[in-house]
Design a protein around this motif. Structure first.
Motif, PDB file in Angstrom:
ATOM      1  N   GLY A  75       0.788  -1.071   0.132  1.00 21.71           N
ATOM      2  CA  GLY A  75       0.007   0.207  -0.035  1.00 21.71           C
ATOM      3  C   GLY A  75       0.715   1.074  -0.107  1.00 21.71           C
ATOM      4  N   MET A  76       0.249   2.235   0.435  1.00 18.93           N
ATOM      5  CA  MET A  76       1.116   3.562   0.305  1.00 18.93           C
ATOM      6  C   MET A  76       2.107   3.899   1.735  1.00 18.93           C
ATOM      7  SD  MET A  76      -1.968   6.098  -0.889  1.00 18.93           S
ATOM      8  CE  MET A  76      -0.942   7.477  -0.952  1.00 18.93           C
ATOM      9  N   SER A  77       1.755   3.152   2.778  1.00 20.34           N
ATOM     10  CA  SER A  77       2.671   3.281   3.772  1.00 20.34           C
ATOM     11  C   SER A  77       3.003   1.949   4.503  1.00 20.34           C
ATOM     12  CB  SER A  77       1.808   4.430   4.978  1.00 20.34           C
ATOM     13  OG  SER A  77       0.690   3.706   5.385  1.00 20.34           O
ATOM     14  N   GLY A  78       2.693   1.010   3.956  1.00 25.63           N
ATOM     15  CA  GLY A  78       3.147  -0.174   4.784  1.00 25.63           C
ATOM     16  C   GLY A  78       4.443  -0.307   4.675  1.00 25.63           C
ATOM     17  N   ARG A  79       5.126  -1.058   5.846  1.00 22.42           N
ATOM     18  CA  ARG A  79       6.601  -1.276   6.283  1.00 22.42           C
ATOM     19  C   ARG A  79       6.786  -2.660   6.726  1.00 22.42           C
ATOM     20  NH1 ARG A  79       8.437   3.454   9.787  1.00 22.42           N
ATOM     21  NH2 ARG A  79       6.532   2.939  10.740  1.00 22.42           N
ATOM     22  N   VAL A  80       7.591  -3.443   6.512  1.00 17.88           N
ATOM     23  CA  VAL A  80       7.801  -4.647   7.090  1.00 17.88           C
ATOM     24  C   VAL A  80       9.073  -4.509   7.865  1.00 17.88           C
ATOM     25  CG1 VAL A  80       8.340  -6.919   6.775  1.00 17.88           C
ATOM     26  CG2 VAL A  80       7.009  -5.821   4.980  1.00 17.88           C
ATOM     27  N   LEU A  81       8.881  -4.732   9.357  1.00 16.42           N
ATOM     28  CA  LEU A  81      10.065  -4.613  10.269  1.00 16.42           C
ATOM     29  C   LEU A  81      10.435  -6.048  10.564  1.00 16.42           C
ATOM     30  CD1 LEU A  81       8.076  -2.115  10.635  1.00 16.42           C
ATOM     31  CD2 LEU A  81       8.890  -1.743  12.890  1.00 16.42           C
ATOM     32  N   VAL A  82      11.803  -6.187  10.326  1.00 12.96           N
ATOM     33  CA  VAL A  82      12.537  -7.378  10.761  1.00 12.96           C
ATOM     34  C   VAL A  82      13.575  -7.291  11.747  1.00 12.96           C
ATOM     35  CG1 VAL A  82      14.047  -9.235   9.739  1.00 12.96           C
ATOM     36  CG2 VAL A  82      12.243  -8.070   8.341  1.00 12.96           C
ATOM     37  N   ALA A  83      13.264  -8.386  12.652  1.00 10.53           N
ATOM     38  CA  ALA A  83      14.278  -8.639  13.804  1.00 10.53           C
ATOM     39  C   ALA A  83      14.839  -9.872  13.460  1.00 10.53           C
ATOM     40  CB  ALA A  83      13.731  -8.463  15.091  1.00 10.53           C
ATOM     41  N   PRO A  84      15.792 -10.339  12.942  1.00  8.36           N
ATOM     42  CA  PRO A  84      16.392 -11.564  12.996  1.00  8.36           C
ATOM     43  C   PRO A  84      16.704 -12.286  14.068  1.00  8.36           C
ATOM     44  CG  PRO A  84      18.421 -10.186  12.547  1.00  8.36           C
ATOM     45  CD  PRO A  84      17.093  -9.081  12.856  1.00  8.36           C
ATOM     46  N   PRO A  85      16.993 -13.559  14.057  1.00 11.20           N
ATOM     47  CA  PRO A  85      17.395 -14.487  15.403  1.00 11.20           C
ATOM     48  C   PRO A  85      18.599 -13.712  16.080  1.00 11.20           C
ATOM     49  CG  PRO A  85      17.114 -15.736  13.553  1.00 11.20           C
ATOM     50  CD  PRO A  85      17.215 -14.227  12.693  1.00 11.20           C
TER      51      PRO A  85
END
Length: 284
Positions: A75-85
């Motif tokens: 979408g217009m403002s969607g973000r995927v935040l990732v914290a690895p192991p």
């Protein structure tokens, strides 16, 4: 709205943590985003092993072991935040640092069996997640991928023949070629020397022939650069995407045209409510 290079960058950032991994627990913190989320989404995701992580047009698709497919649109403002192991913070695609503390607009969280955590944050809620088996209405009618064998000079010529719509609108039509958006169509047309208001059906065979390799060239350069950094876009390692520094026309109204020997200046017109940047001197 993220275009193909941005979505592909997100996919590449997610792949190392998702492909071949199992979703130990899924959290769904609200019933809807742009549209209602599928029923029992958390239950249907929990325990699923992710197979291939694919991209189709501007959508990310995750094949799940139970036979369903997870569809994600930023979408217009969607973000995927990732914290690895291990708890160190990292980012993937349109991502910012995941500190571990829940943020206001964290709507969906996938806790991977490896210990990684993947969070979908979307302040404006124009993104979407869905689960489906078989086909999905949003994927039906999409044209060929720009890098696929199905996208060719003959395909594009047949799709443009007789069209009385501006060439820019024709290239934005996802039935003609999947994944192109406003930014990269402006850039492609400038490199091709084609005015965005030209009628698609009036293009010569030579002009159509130029478009196919230029579309691939511009998209490949943008993917290599990590996508375009508009607003808070981030790529997998946390660095800003930098293809915007290579824009020849997009967002450069009034600036000198970079075409050697041109001498013109970038202009902006509005087509169907969207800004079209072009050089009136070298785009005919």
């Amino acid at each position: 709205m993220p275009e193909l290079p941005e979505v592909e960058t997100v996919r590449r950032g997610l792949a190392p943590l998702m492909e071949g991994a199992t979703i130990a627990r899924a959290e769904v913190r609200r019933p809807d985003l742009r549209w209602p989320l599928p029923p029992r989404m958390a239950e249907r995701l929990t325990g699923q092993r992710v197979g291939a992580l694919r991209r189709r047009s501007k959508y990310i698709l995750a094949d799940l072991s139970g036979g369903e497919v997870l569809l994600i649109h930023l979408g217009m403002s969607g973000r995927v935040l990732v914290a690895p192991p291990g708890g160190a913070s990292a980012m993937a695609g349109d991502f910012v640092h995941d500190t571990g503390a829940a943020e206001k607009h964290d709507h969906i969280v996938l806790h991977m069996e490896s210990g990684a955590r993947i969070t979908f944050n979307d302040p404006r809620r124009f993104g979407m997640w869905d689960l489906f088996a078989g086909t999905h209405p949003l994927l039906e009618g999409l044209g060929p991928e720009p890098f696929g064998n199905g996208f060719s000079e003959s395909w594009l010529a047949a799709r443009l023949a007789g069209r009385r719509t501006p060439i820019k609108a024709a290239l934005l039509d996802q039935g003609n070629v999947a994944g192109l958006g406003n930014i990269y169509v402006c850039e492609v047309l400038h490199r091709a020397g084609i005015h965005p208001a030209r009628l698609a059906g009036d293009l010569t065979a030579a002009e159509v022939a130029r478009l196919v390799p230029l579309i691939r060239e511009v998209l490949a350069e943008a993917i290599e650069a990590g996508g375009s950094s508009l607003r808070d876009y981030r790529q997998a390692d946390g660095e800003l995407g930098y293809f915007q520094h290579a824009f020849r026309v997009y967002g450069r109204e009034g600036a000198a045209c970079v075409t050697p020997g041109c001498g013109g200046r970038v202009a902006r017109i509005v087509q169907s409510g969207r800004s079209s940047f072009h050089c009136p001197d070298c785009q005919r």
